[in-house]
Scaffold this active site. Structure first.
Site: not given
Ligand code: ARG
Length: 287
Positions: A83, A108, A182, A280
């Protein structure tokens, strides 16, 4: 002369053409991109991903920025962090200070220190976060105010830490739909100078208090359709004139044109499978 053929320009576009401001962003090539865990509803680890396609699509975003005169810096992708391509979550940079990220999920966690090390090497002052926050994914400045998402990822305690670190007003917005986990998936800054029409958002993604706050501060905002939000159309990047958006967000693109912006569509369908789009993949560096 038929008035019908004239392009419709919304009065809120003003009479002068919009000016794009110089922008500098940080990106991360999706060399290790895949979907191997599920931390948002977009992710389906059982369905194979195509890293080559993700790289090609990401390259079109990079090339679009370069063509628009946006300066792009790169952080090295690390194996085991699929990610990391979603650079927006790597921190929040304003006035030459980087507030570091602290991720909600263990998968993460290692991205936080990796991005913080990059900020330090780049000569930024780093404010090391003690509270859970996912950087610019949840924090977006408009005028002198920082809008801050919570509900799924960034903790309310990080909003207070953010406000102390930058000495700015922080307005909390509670997200209520897990698809829009987010802030940058449901709220877009079109003109960072601020003003009643300077943002776009999906009202349904916010609780009632959040919707009221947004209506009060941005009475002329662009309201996104559910269809456009569902392809992460709001997850876009604007320099104040050019707006890089998901090419499938067609109504949003037309609304932007009517307001005097110039939309540039890119297709990031493979990266959408991780739950991320244009914004993102983009962390703005505000020195
Ligand atoms: N797979 C990532 C997560 O769920 C995607 C992040 C997307 N980033 C964003 N700024 N919306 O954390």
């Amino acid at each position: 002369m038929t008035l019908i053929d004239e392009p419709t320009v919304d009065a809120r576009a003003g009479s002068r053409p919009r000016l794009g401001r110089a922008r500098r962003v940080l990106m991360c090539r999706p060399e290790h991109f895949t979907v191997s865990y599920r931390i948002n509803p977009w992710m389906h680890p059982a369905v194979p991903t195509d890293t080559g396609l993700a790289l090609r699509q990401w390259q079109t975003l990079y090339d679009t920025y370069v063509r628009l005169g946006i300066a792009v810096e790169l952080i090295d992708p690390l194996p085991g962090l699929p990610d990391m391509v979603y650079a927006a979550n790597g921190g929040f940079v304003l006035d030459g200070t980087a507030y570091s990220a602290r991720f909600r999920f263990d998968e993460r966690a290692a991205e936080g220190p990796a991005y913080a090390a990059w900020f330090e090497q780049r000569g930024l002052r780093v404010a090391h976060a003690r509270h859970v926050n996912e950087g610019e994914g949840d924090f977006l400045p408009v005028g002198d105010t920082i809008f801050a998402g919570t509900g799924f990822r960034s903790a309310p305690s990080s909003h207070r830490e953010l406000s102390r670190s930058f000495d700015r007003e922080v307005v909390p917005l509670r997200l209520v739909d897990p698809n829009y986990y987010h802030l940058d998936t449901a709220f877009a800054v079109l003109d960072s100078d601020g003003g009643p029409a300077s943002v776009a958002y999906l009202p349904d993604a916010f609780d009632q208090a959040g919707r009221r706050e947004l209506e009060r501060r941005f009475p002329d905002a662009v309201l996104a359709t559910r269809e456009d939000a569902a392809v992460l159309g709001l997850n876009c990047f604007s320099d104040g004139r050019n707006v890089v958006i998901a090419s499938r967000a067609t109504t949003f693109g037309r609304d932007l044109e009517r307001r005097g912006y110039v939309p540039h569509g890119v297709d990031l369908s493979e990266l959408l499978r991780g739950g991320g789009g244009v914004k993102c993949c983009t962390l703005e560096l505000r020195f």
